[in-house]
Each structure stands twice: as C-alpha cells, then as structure tokens.
Design a protein around this motif. Structure first.
Motif, PDB file in Angstrom:
ATOM      1  N   UNK A 120       0.668  -1.180   0.115  1.00 52.71           N
ATOM      2  CA  UNK A 120       0.100   0.116  -0.719  1.00 52.71           C
ATOM      3  C   UNK A 120       0.752   1.482  -0.056  1.00 52.71           C
ATOM      4  N   UNK A 121       1.560   1.032   0.789  1.00 50.59           N
ATOM      5  CA  UNK A 121       2.868   2.486   0.580  1.00 50.59           C
ATOM      6  C   UNK A 121       3.532   2.680  -0.457  1.00 50.59           C
ATOM      7  N   UNK A 122       3.923   1.457  -1.109  1.00 50.93           N
ATOM      8  CA  UNK A 122       4.428   1.729  -2.264  1.00 50.93           C
ATOM      9  C   UNK A 122       3.097   2.096  -3.121  1.00 50.93           C
ATOM     10  N   UNK A 123       2.381   1.741  -3.412  1.00 46.99           N
ATOM     11  CA  UNK A 123       1.266   2.546  -4.114  1.00 46.99           C
ATOM     12  C   UNK A 123       1.294   3.730  -4.166  1.00 46.99           C
ATOM     13  N   UNK A 124       0.567   3.989  -2.603  1.00 46.48           N
ATOM     14  CA  UNK A 124       0.573   5.500  -2.683  1.00 46.48           C
ATOM     15  C   UNK A 124       2.387   6.621  -3.305  1.00 46.48           C
ATOM     16  N   UNK A 125       3.241   5.912  -2.794  1.00 43.97           N
ATOM     17  CA  UNK A 125       4.644   7.126  -3.554  1.00 43.97           C
ATOM     18  C   UNK A 125       4.232   6.795  -5.112  1.00 43.97           C
ATOM     19  N   UNK A 126       4.720   5.560  -5.663  1.00 41.26           N
ATOM     20  CA  UNK A 126       3.831   5.517  -7.439  1.00 41.26           C
ATOM     21  C   UNK A 126       3.288   7.144  -7.620  1.00 41.26           C
ATOM     22  N   UNK A 127       1.938   7.526  -6.467  1.00 37.37           N
ATOM     23  CA  UNK A 127       1.543   7.389  -7.100  1.00 37.37           C
ATOM     24  C   UNK A 127       1.492   9.480  -7.097  1.00 37.37           C
ATOM     25  N   UNK A 128       2.440   9.197  -5.837  1.00 36.71           N
ATOM     26  CA  UNK A 128       2.849  10.420  -5.873  1.00 36.71           C
ATOM     27  C   UNK A 128       3.687  11.081  -6.755  1.00 36.71           C
ATOM     28  N   UNK A 129       4.749  10.139  -7.163  1.00 37.97           N
ATOM     29  CA  UNK A 129       5.944  10.603  -8.147  1.00 37.97           C
ATOM     30  C   UNK A 129       5.206  10.563  -9.633  1.00 37.97           C
ATOM     31  N   UNK A 130       3.822   9.833  -9.326  1.00 33.53           N
ATOM     32  CA  UNK A 130       3.152  10.123 -11.212  1.00 33.53           C
ATOM     33  C   UNK A 130       2.820  11.482 -11.243  1.00 33.53           C
ATOM     34  N   UNK A 131       1.753  11.986 -10.647  1.00 32.65           N
ATOM     35  CA  UNK A 131       0.757  13.248  -9.720  1.00 32.65           C
ATOM     36  C   UNK A 131       1.812  14.463  -9.208  1.00 32.65           C
ATOM     37  N   UNK A 132       3.246  14.130  -9.111  1.00 30.58           N
ATOM     38  CA  UNK A 132       3.814  15.818  -8.702  1.00 30.58           C
ATOM     39  C   UNK A 132       5.017  15.953 -10.126  1.00 30.58           C
ATOM     40  N   UNK A 133       4.806  14.504 -11.423  1.00 32.00           N
ATOM     41  CA  UNK A 133       5.325  14.990 -12.354  1.00 32.00           C
ATOM     42  C   UNK A 133       4.522  15.616 -13.632  1.00 32.00           C
ATOM     43  N   UNK A 134       3.373  14.572 -14.138  1.00 28.62           N
ATOM     44  CA  UNK A 134       2.767  14.735 -14.966  1.00 28.62           C
ATOM     45  C   UNK A 134       1.549  16.192 -14.750  1.00 28.62           C
ATOM     46  N   UNK A 135       1.580  16.585 -16.063  1.00 36.34           N
ATOM     47  CA  UNK A 135       0.149  17.785 -16.175  1.00 36.34           C
ATOM     48  C   UNK A 135      -1.176  17.168 -16.118  1.00 36.34           C
ATOM     49  N   UNK A 136      -1.627  16.311 -15.672  1.00 32.07           N
ATOM     50  CA  UNK A 136      -3.397  15.433 -15.863  1.00 32.07           C
ATOM     51  C   UNK A 136      -3.785  16.296 -15.149  1.00 32.07           C
ATOM     52  N   UNK A 137      -4.925  16.826 -14.718  1.00 32.17           N
ATOM     53  CA  UNK A 137      -5.376  17.334 -13.657  1.00 32.17           C
ATOM     54  C   UNK A 137      -6.856  16.337 -13.032  1.00 32.17           C
ATOM     55  N   UNK A 138      -7.785  16.744 -12.110  1.00 31.81           N
ATOM     56  CA  UNK A 138      -8.673  15.507 -12.120  1.00 31.81           C
ATOM     57  C   UNK A 138      -7.853  14.781 -11.550  1.00 31.81           C
ATOM     58  N   UNK A 139      -9.472  13.580 -11.822  1.00 28.23           N
ATOM     59  CA  UNK A 139      -9.339  11.586 -10.680  1.00 28.23           C
ATOM     60  C   UNK A 139      -8.500  11.264 -11.803  1.00 28.23           C
ATOM     61  N   UNK A 140      -7.220  10.568 -11.828  1.00 25.85           N
ATOM     62  CA  UNK A 140      -6.793   9.725 -12.362  1.00 25.85           C
ATOM     63  C   UNK A 140      -6.478   7.950 -11.364  1.00 25.85           C
ATOM     64  N   UNK A 141      -6.129   7.715 -12.806  1.00 29.27           N
ATOM     65  CA  UNK A 141      -6.179   6.231 -12.189  1.00 29.27           C
ATOM     66  C   UNK A 141      -4.791   5.936 -12.134  1.00 29.27           C
ATOM     67  N   UNK A 142      -3.702   5.359 -11.863  1.00 30.52           N
ATOM     68  CA  UNK A 142      -2.297   5.299 -12.103  1.00 30.52           C
ATOM     69  C   UNK A 142      -2.310   4.139 -11.894  1.00 30.52           C
ATOM     70  N   UNK A 143      -1.624   3.084 -12.989  1.00 33.92           N
ATOM     71  CA  UNK A 143      -0.962   1.955 -12.767  1.00 33.92           C
ATOM     72  C   UNK A 143       0.663   1.139 -12.609  1.00 33.92           C
ATOM     73  N   UNK A 144       1.001   0.682 -12.421  1.00 36.55           N
ATOM     74  CA  UNK A 144       2.546   0.624 -12.577  1.00 36.55           C
ATOM     75  C   UNK A 144       2.894  -1.495 -12.256  1.00 36.55           C
ATOM     76  N   UNK A 145       3.277  -1.321 -13.291  1.00 36.71           N
ATOM     77  CA  UNK A 145       3.337  -3.225 -13.385  1.00 36.71           C
ATOM     78  C   UNK A 145       5.011  -3.143 -12.902  1.00 36.71           C
ATOM     79  N   UNK A 146       5.290  -3.538 -11.567  1.00 39.94           N
ATOM     80  CA  UNK A 146       6.926  -3.916 -11.660  1.00 39.94           C
ATOM     81  C   UNK A 146       7.091  -5.372 -11.671  1.00 39.94           C
ATOM     82  N   UNK A 147       8.221  -5.692 -11.328  1.00 39.58           N
ATOM     83  CA  UNK A 147       8.683  -7.027 -11.506  1.00 39.58           C
ATOM     84  C   UNK A 147       8.103  -8.565 -10.574  1.00 39.58           C
ATOM     85  N   UNK A 148       8.048  -7.491  -9.202  1.00 41.89           N
ATOM     86  CA  UNK A 148       7.120  -8.823  -8.988  1.00 41.89           C
ATOM     87  C   UNK A 148       5.159  -8.634  -8.266  1.00 41.89           C
ATOM     88  N   UNK A 149       4.827  -6.739  -8.616  1.00 42.92           N
ATOM     89  CA  UNK A 149       3.373  -6.753  -7.871  1.00 42.92           C
ATOM     90  C   UNK A 149       3.136  -5.636  -8.855  1.00 42.92           C
TER      91      UNK A 149
END
Length: 507
Positions: A120-149
C-alpha cells in the motif's frame, strides 16, 4: 558572482533509490529555486525476483547481485548526508523470508538505511511520483506493473483515494507462465486470466470512483508505449485497440528468441510478454480506453517526499517559476508579454481541436513567461537558445508532447520560419493550432517590444477568418500613432506572414 555562489551553496542534493524486483534505480537531484535539477539516473538490472523460490527464500546469488549494485550506488553517494538519501525495498524484499540476510549484507557496502515498504505504501509513493511530474488534473487512475507486483491507485491532486498492490509482476509471471521462453496463445491467456483473478474484486469499486485520465508507469508500460509509438501511433498513447493489435503481433512468434518488434530492446523481451499479459488484464478489468506513460514513478515519489517545498498545487507553475528564477528572466517583461498573450488567446476563437483549448492556452502562457530563458546563453539567437533549454530540461508538469509544443513556440517567437518546420512529432496538436499559437505569441511580443517604455493596453480586438488566412488586429483610436515602433514591427510581421499565406491587417 556572489549571487551564483550563494545559490550553489544553498542548493540541496537528494538521492532516491528504488530496490525493485527486476531493476534497482537511483535518481540524484539538486533542488534549485524550489524545483529540481536531475543530476543523474542510474539503473542496474538485478532481477531480484528471479532468486525468490517457492518457499519465499531469496537465493545467495540474487543477494550478491543486489549487494554488488548497492556498492556501485554507494560509490556515487560518497559525501551525502544520511538524511538526504532514501532507499526503499519493494515486492521481492517484502516477500523474502530472509530479507534480513539481504539487509545485513547490504549494510557492509551501503552506509544508508534501507526501508522495506508495504504494498500500500509503495502504491501511494508511485501515485506521488506520477502526480508530481505529470500535467493531468482531475481524478487519475495510476497503474504500475513492476517485477513482482502491480499497483493500482485512484487519486486527485497529490492525494490517493484508494491504493492497492497485488502479487503479479512481469518477473514473477515470467517464471510461472513463460519459464521455457515459449510464447503461445495458451500460456499468454493463462497469464492474463491469472492476473484477472487477482484484480477482478477491485473492478466495481474502482469504476464506481471513476477517473478522467489513466497513467501507467515503470518498465512494462514504458516498453509498450515505445512499441506503439514505433508501430501504431506515434504519440505512444496506449489504447485498447492498439494494445490488442500489439498482442496479436506478439502471438505470431513462438518464442522469446524469435520475438522482434520495433521499439522492443533485447534486454526487455523476457519480462515484456508476461507484463503485456498483465497490462491486457488491467485494461479489460477496469474497461480502460486509453493510457499514457508517465516517467515519474516510485523513486520520484520517494524523492518528492524528501522535500516539503515540492508540495504545491500547480506543478507546472512551480516549474515555470523555477526556470524564470534560475535563468534570471526579466519577470516584469515576461509578465507583460504573458498578460497580452493570454488576452489574445482568449480572443482567438478558431481552434481546430476544441478539446485542447485550455491546454494550449496554458502552454501559450508558459511560452510567454519563458521566451527569454535563452538570454542566459546569448541575446543573439535567443529564440534558439530558449527552445534548446526548454526541449532538453526536466519539466515536471509537462508531458513530452506539451514540452515539444512549448519549445516550438519559443523557437519561432521571432525571425522567419516555414510551415514545414511545424510538422508535429505526434498527432496531438493540429498544425493550424500550432501556427495560431506562434502568431499569438509573436503578436504579444510585438505589442510589448519596447519593454518598460511600452504603453500597456488591453483595449484591442482580434478577428480571424474561418480558414485562418486573414487576421485583423484593431487597437483603440490613436494607440498605433502613440507607439510607432509597434506599428513598424506589425508592418514587418505582416510582410512575413504573407509568405505563409496569412494576411495580417491592423489599425
């Protein structure tokens, strides 16, 4: 000289490290004027998850690979204060029952703490990294496919609303379903169905919350985006249709050894196919129509958590302000040009792509504020220097297409150009809209060419014909008589625009 020395002495350097299941990543940045300068990015393919057996025991060989990578990272981090370095372990280190063995060995060569984080913490950090670097406003779905999860998050602004991590990744699925390196409809569908079974319980809740945009991060989605850009759609946007086309093309091959597709590098083949199966399941489960790749992910989320000054509402505004300060832009002049450009943009009503009007107007504003960053190199050829800086800098808040458009506007703010110079590298922006934005910026610059001597005015009208070939700019009575330099510059612009089959009238 003293100002530069003070600025450099106040700069802070941070390092964020992501100990992933497939690769270890490190990003080192310097904070300057409230924004970041990326100093280096390091990536080592460690394949930690390959060393995790059925009993969740991490092999000695995998531990050694990871420790060797950390030794390299430690060499680069010599002299860093402990509090400026943050390293996090993810899925494989979470699952490994002997992760303390890894941490003990790592401590011998890596003198910084490593924290193993929850899914869960990994997911929240991923969202932080995306939301701090990308221009999209509004509600976002973020998906990260890693090596194990795989992490799936819905959020608004910088705040995740729901975050889930599930045990399915391109390395672990590669071992389970593609261990012999063979590709078939059977093993691909088995992998896809296994992924669906792990996330189908999330479908209703996620779709009920809803989103305005979908972003994907990390290696699998980056690779898919690159392949789509090379073969199907040069903007790299992943749609349900071109994802299915890609799957059909992949399934024409019967083994990893034979798999050759433009945009797919040899070192990604073994994890690409299982990752593609997971991505296909994600698209189907959430009924995703399209997804754009984000180059911000976990390590960026870790990095942005290190410095509270990054927590602002408008990422693009932070980026623009930082560049203006860093390159010592004449802010009074930039604001004058920006005010005029915004007014012109509001009066212009012939956009070819109405869905992108707010986006284009915002980029016009950014171009007006940043058009003189190139003066830091040389006043001669300022338009080329400005475009180079903006094209090649890290610009959080701008995606690749927006960054290219920003650089294009500043590149052609003055001097002549040809319509063939405006051919876009992707199909997001219409050529007619790009030309209109350039003309709007050029007019704003002309109206404010005399800088502090300019008579400020917002009393003008702008009319453009439906075929965009006739522009008419009308000022209040007597304005041009009081500003002969502006009148002269508009006459020169009229002559130039006629070479582009565009007629400019002014009075």
């Amino acid at each position: 000289m003293n100002q530069q020395t003070t600025t450099e002495s106040n700069a802070k350097e941070f390092a964020a490290i992501d100990l992933g299941s497939n690769s270890f990543h490190m990003i080192i940045v310097r904070i300057v004027n409230g924004s970041i300068q990326v100093l280096s990015r390091l990536k080592q393919r460690v394949q930690l998850a390959q060393g995790l057996d059925d009993k969740q025991q991490l092999s000695r060989e995998a531990i050694e690979r990871g420790v060797a990578c950390l030794a390299l990272f430690a060499e680069r981090l010599q002299g860093f204060p402990t509090e400026n370095v943050r390293a996090v372990g993810t899925y494989t280190l979470r699952r490994a029952v002997n992760n303390e063995e890894f941490l003990t060995a790592a401590a011998q060569v890596f003198p910084f703490p490593i924290r193993i984080i929850s899914g869960t913490e990994e997911a929240k950090l991923i969202y932080s990294g995306v939301s701090h670097t990308q221009p999209e406003n509004g509600r976002k779905l973020v998906v990260d496919i890693g090596g194990g999860s795989t992490e799936m998050i819905i959020g608004e602004g910088f705040n995740p609303l729901i975050a889930e991590s599930r045990h399915m990744g391109c390395v672990s699925f590669g071992k389970t379903y593609f261990g012999d390196g063979k590709i078939s409809n059977k093993n691909f569908n088995q992998a896809k169905q296994a992924a669906l079974s792990k996330i189908e319980d999330l479908s209703w809740e996620y779709r009920h919350l809803g989103w305005q945009s979908v972003l994907g991060s990390s290696g699998t989605i980056k690779t898919v985006s690159q392949i789509i850009a090379e073969n199907f759609n040069n903007d790299g946007v992943i749609t349900a249709e071109n994802l299915q086309q890609l799957i059909e093309r992949v399934l024409k091959f019967d083994s990893f050894d034979k798999l050759k597709i433009a945009g797919l590098t040899d070192d990604r083949i073994s994890v690409f196919v299982p990752g593609l199966a997971i991505l296909s399941a994600v698209f189907e489960n959430y009924r995703i129509e399209q997804m754009r790749y984000s180059d911000g992910a976990l390590r960026e989320g870790v990095m942005y958590g290190l410095e509270s000054s990054f927590q602002v509402d408008d990422i693009r505004e932070r980026t623009v302000n930082s560049l203006m300060e860093h390159f010592n832009v004449d802010q009074d002049q930039a604001l004058r040009v920006a005010d005029t450009a915004v007014l012109l943009g509001q009066k212009y009503a012939r956009w070819r792509n109405p869905d992108l009007v707010a986006d284009m107007q915002n980029i016009l504003l950014s171009a007006a504020l940043l058009h003189e960053v190139g003066i830091a190199i040389n006043h001669s050829g300022v338009q080329k220097h400005s475009a180079y800086i903006l094209q090649n800098s890290e610009l959080p808040g701008f995606d690749r297409s927006q960054q290219r458009l920003l650089a294009t506007l500043t590149r052609f703010q003055i001097k002549s150009f040809k319509l063939s110079d405006l051919t876009p590298q992707d199909n997001r922006y219409e050529v007619q809209d790009i030309l209109a934005l350039i003309i709007l910026l050029r007019l704003a610059l002309i109206i404010n060419r005399s800088r502090r001597a300019t008579e400020l005015t917002d009393k003008f009208t702008l009319d453009v014909s439906s075929d965009l070939t006739h522009w008419e700019l009308e000022f209040e009575n007597g304005y041009l008589d009081r500003n002969p330099l502006t009148q002269s510059e508009l006459s020169d612009e009229k002559t130039f625009l006629s070479s582009l089959n565009t007629q400019l009238a002014f009075k």
